[in-house]
Design a protein around this motif. Structure first.
Motif, short mmCIF file in Angstrom:
data_model
loop_
_atom_site.label_atom_id
_atom_site.label_comp_id
_atom_site.label_asym_id
_atom_site.label_seq_id
_atom_site.Cartn_x
_atom_site.Cartn_y
_atom_site.Cartn_z
N LYS A 150 -30.66 74.06 -63.88
CA LYS A 150 -31.84 73.55 -63.18
C LYS A 150 -33.09 74.24 -63.71
CE LYS A 150 -30.03 74.86 -59.32
NZ LYS A 150 -29.84 75.16 -57.87
N PRO A 151 -33.57 73.87 -64.89
CA PRO A 151 -34.75 74.54 -65.46
C PRO A 151 -35.92 74.54 -64.49
CG PRO A 151 -33.77 73.04 -67.06
CD PRO A 151 -33.07 72.79 -65.75
N ASP A 152 -36.47 75.71 -64.26
CA ASP A 152 -37.54 75.86 -63.27
C ASP A 152 -38.89 75.61 -63.94
OD1 ASP A 152 -39.23 76.52 -61.21
OD2 ASP A 152 -38.12 78.32 -60.62
N GLU A 201 -41.67 66.53 -63.98
CA GLU A 201 -42.82 66.80 -63.13
C GLU A 201 -44.14 66.85 -63.89
OE1 GLU A 201 -41.76 70.49 -61.39
OE2 GLU A 201 -39.94 69.72 -60.44
N ILE A 218 -36.94 82.89 -66.43
CA ILE A 218 -36.70 81.45 -66.42
C ILE A 218 -35.43 81.07 -67.16
CG2 ILE A 218 -39.11 80.80 -66.10
CD1 ILE A 218 -39.33 80.33 -69.07
N SER A 232 -32.62 79.98 -64.84
CA SER A 232 -32.60 78.60 -64.34
C SER A 232 -32.03 77.64 -65.39
CB SER A 232 -34.01 78.15 -63.95
OG SER A 232 -34.87 78.05 -65.07
N ASN A 263 -33.74 68.79 -68.72
CA ASN A 263 -32.96 68.86 -67.48
C ASN A 263 -31.52 68.39 -67.70
OD1 ASN A 263 -34.87 69.93 -65.65
ND2 ASN A 263 -35.90 67.96 -65.52
N ASP A 284 -41.57 74.55 -62.51
CA ASP A 284 -42.67 75.05 -61.67
C ASP A 284 -42.97 76.50 -62.02
OD1 ASP A 284 -43.01 72.66 -60.33
OD2 ASP A 284 -41.63 73.20 -58.70
N ALA A 285 -41.92 77.31 -62.15
CA ALA A 285 -42.12 78.71 -62.52
C ALA A 285 -42.72 78.82 -63.91
CB ALA A 285 -40.79 79.46 -62.45
N GLN A 313 -28.26 78.00 -65.17
CA GLN A 313 -27.71 77.43 -63.95
C GLN A 313 -27.87 75.92 -63.85
OE1 GLN A 313 -29.01 79.65 -60.46
NE2 GLN A 313 -28.93 81.58 -61.60
#
Length: 756
Positions: free
Chosen positions: A37-39, A499, A29, A32, A513, A41-42, A35
């Motif tokens: 865009k912290p994931d 989310e 993770i 992300s 984010n 969901d993962a 990049q």
């Protein structure tokens, strides 16, 4: 000349050891985050780690028995770990947590490994290190991944039951952090082994700082191999190689010790001069000559991601338990010291960071439990969790003050305080880890195209130019998207997504984010402007690594709060402090990075893209500090969850403190009535609290049962605030021997004995 060839001329070449380190491990993770865009969901989909029935039984059985055997103060004052403790560790397979069951090992999960090591560390750093080393980077793990079948079948069952004690020797006087520069060498030659002439290696080495070396029966050894006579039919310099040497092999020198901060785990030196070993001693056999560095860096995750972070968390939980309970029980100026804002500032910092540390411990071991070897995440865990452990311990020492600096069985902090620099230093010193590894490795592994681009730059293939141009176009597109994302989220907050189903979490997720979106163009611009020089600009790259690290910590805090906390209302101050502190540190790292970037034009572009025009960063309010400090002094499920690694043993310092803490909570309502009565009608002369209670009981203000409870609390309080006391010759005195008049009685007895 093509762009690729121009870059090849100016970029420094990547050494073999650098390349192998960069290639080692997995990305997770943290990629992300890098990049932009912290994931989340993962993050939320990571399987929740729990102790299995066997692991829980081990905690409640052998681990608890071990804790009851340990007297860390006596251990620190001695010279050796008691043999009965070492025998117990071997018999109960403490050295085999990572060894598969088919070889007689326990085969525990990374989460269980971490929990066990941390629980032991909360009692004794020396014993924890003794347990963690065989379960970290060393012969056991190397054999499991790279050993021949014959080596595995012979060594692993012996290691599992403690029949053999392993150590692994890498560091030399001339090469510490620069492990690739070890001078220890082996020459391919012919020699006698078991009565036959065979091709083998003549090895010379001089190693130091090797844990368990003084008691090891099998030595793992790293050295460079050379074949000047061409006996193997290849080049001369063959690279770093790992081998296993029995202690009784001719020429092996083991036994001398260092004294690491007075911690009594075994640490020392090993040497050998022109020691002949057969090729069978090489881990994996002759085919693994030159693969040693690759083997080492690929197996580094256990030590960096499990054992050393576990020690940092154990330190923090010990500090929180001791500081919170002492702050509640200890009174000055008629109030618990935890009511004073100066103490609250330290106590809240301890509590919030302990929440963060436990969250990071759980998430990191859950990732390792998925079978991943995330090299960047484990570097983050190693550096930040040991550093945070040091921060928390220093604050706890400040709170307990005089009590904290007096050594003795009742001191719950001194052992951990002394051991802290050890975790900071080993498995890659923290200065190295922060300044070179986290972002240096993170950029290469987490950027979707950078590693491929660098490989192509140094490639000699005919089609490299065309492939490089394709990757370059993708890289430019990626960077432009990063810049636009950062710009939009910096100036248009409503574009920041979240989310979480919990309303108190969503604002924090939005900030994560936004900060991650800022990190991406800062990294891109740094690489574009500084290129290979960014590796030398350690202060800058360290700050970019800090942003990644603190955002990882913030994500861990969210996951822990959402999935591990049962009473979120009680836990909210802990969570708020932990995540606010993490985000504050990430913001500060961005501000400091931009302020110190050497190129003026690029610095201006960075400010515009990230909306960073001032040096101000968000802070933690005094209100939250007070709220969290008060919460930490309550006897709640959250405090228990954040100190679960500390298992008090009847009679030890943690037990004494806990008994006083719980007793005071039990009589808190009575203490309020007593204080009110004494203010209304003071007892003169006051003499003592016991005397005042007796007077109040005589007046009927408190009943006999209430007086009994208050007297019980007071005895436990006095025991908790006392410090250990010794005779002039430093012989430990019991509490009964330190009451007024006891010394005079002892002296009289001594005089009578002398007269007789």
């Amino acid at each position: 000349m093509s762009i690729r060839k121009s870059l090849k001329k100016v970029l420094p070449p990547i050494s073999v050891t650098e390349q192998e380190a960069l290639d080692a491990g997995d990305i997770w993770i943290e990629s992300s985050i890098y990049q932009g865009k912290p994931d989340m969901d993962a993050l939320r989909a990571v399987p929740k780690a729990q102790l299995s029935a066997d692991e829980q039984a081990f905690m409640d059985g052998p681990v608890q028995q071990l804790l009851e055997m340990i007297d860390d103060f006596e251990l620190a004052n001695g010279k050796h770990i008691p043999q009965e403790v070492l025998d117990f560790l071997g018999k109960n397979r403490f050295f085999s947590m990572i060894i598969p069951k088919k070889f007689g090992g326990l085969e525990f999960s990374p989460y269980a490994n971490s929990t066990i090591v941390a629980t032991i560390a909360a009692k004794s750093g020396a014993i924890a290190v003794t347990v963690m080393v065989p379960n970290s980077l060393g012969p056991g793990e190397l054999l499991m991944h790279y050993g021949t079948t014959q080596q595995q079948d012979y060594w692993l069952p012996r290691l599992a039951v403690g029949q053999d004690i392993p150590c692994f020797a890498l560091t030399s006087p001339e090469a510490g952090s620069d492990a690739g520069g070890i001078p220890d060498a082996a020459i391919v030659t012919k020699g006698q082994y078991n009565g036959e002439e065979v091709i083998g290696l003549s090895v010379s080495w001089d190693k130091r700082y090797i844990t368990l070396a003084p008691i090891a029966t099998v030595l793992g050894l790293a050295f460079k191999v050379f074949d000047p006579e061409g006996l193997l039919g290849g080049k001369n310099a063959l690279g770093i190689t790992c081998a296993l040497l029995p202690k009784d092999h001719p020429g092996v020198e083991l036994g001398n010790r260092h004294d690491p901060m007075g911690q009594r785990f075994y640490n020392g030196t090993t040497r050998g001069q022109d020691v002949f070993i057969p090729m069978d001693f090489i881990i994996g056999g002759q085919k693994n000559i030159g693969r040693g560095w690759q083997m080492l860096v690929s197996c580094l995750g256990a030590g960096r991601g499990i054992s050393l972070p576990a020690m940092g968390v154990a330190t923090a939980q010990s500090a929180l338990k001791g500081a919170a309970e002492y702050s509640f029980v200890r009174e000055q100026f008629g109030l618990p010291i935890g009511r004073f804002e100066g103490i609250q500032d330290k106590l809240a910092d301890i509590a919030g960071k302990t929440f963060l540390l436990e969250a990071m411990r759980v998430l990191t071991t859950e990732g390792l439990g998925m079978g991943l070897k995330p090299s960047v995440v484990t570097a983050i865990a190693k550096y930040h969790m040991t550093e945070l452990g040091r921060d928390v311990m220093n604050s706890a020492m400040d709170i307990q003050a005089g009590k904290a600096i007096q050594r003795g069985p009742q001191n719950t902090l001194a052992g951990g305080y002394s051991a802290l620099p050890i975790a900071i230093t080993v498995e890659g010193a923290n200065i190295l880890t922060r300044n070179l590894m986290i972002f240096g490795q993170g950029a290469m592994r987490c950027h979707p195209y950078l590693k491929e681009m660098v490989d192509l730059i140094h490639s000699d293939d005919h089609g490299a130019d065309a492939e490089f141009n394709k990757v370059l176009r993708k890289t430019v597109s990626f960077s432009v998207k990063n810049a636009l994302r950062s710009f939009s989220k910096s100036y248009l907050p409503f574009l920041r997504s979240a989310e979480s189903a919990l309303p108190e979490v969503r604002p924090y997720e939005q900030r994560i984010n936004a900060l991650s979106a800022k990190l991406a163009p800062l990294a891109d611009l740094s690489l574009a402007v500084l290129g290979g020089d960014l590796k030398k600009a350690e202060l800058l790259s360290a700050r970019l690594g800090d942003v990644m690290s603190y955002l990882y910590g913030a994500m861990a805090a969210i996951r822990f709060y959402e999935q591990r906390i049962e009473d979120r209302q009680l836990a909210k101050p802990y969570f708020d402090y932990a995540i606010q502190w993490s985000l504050q540190q990430a913001e500060k790292a961005i501000v400091d990075f931009i302020n110190n970037f050497p190129n003026t034009a690029t610095r201006g572009l960075m400010r515009m893209l990230t909306n960073t025009y001032t040096n101000s960063v968000s802070g933690i309010s005094d209100k939250l500090v007070t709220e969290l400090a008060q919460a930490s002094m309550q006897d709640t499920s959250v405090k228990a969850q954040l100190t679960h690694l500390v298992r008090p043993v009847v009679g030890d310092g943690n037990y004494i403190n806990e008994q006083a803490f719980k007793a005071k909570h039990a009589v808190a309502h009575l203490l309020g009535r007593v204080q009110k009565a004494l203010r209304k009608e003071p007892v003169v002369p006051y003499i003592s609290f016991e005397n005042a209670l007796n007077k109040l009981q005589e007046k009927g203000i408190i009943s006999a049962a209430e007086a009994s409870s208050l007297h019980d609390y007071n005895e436990k309080r006095k025991l908790a605030v006392r410090v250990d006391e010794f005779t002039f010759d430093l012989e430990l005195l019991t509490p009964e021997q330190t009451v007024p008049g006891a010394q005079r009685q002892r002296e009289a007895q001594t005089d009578n004995q002398d007269a007789a």
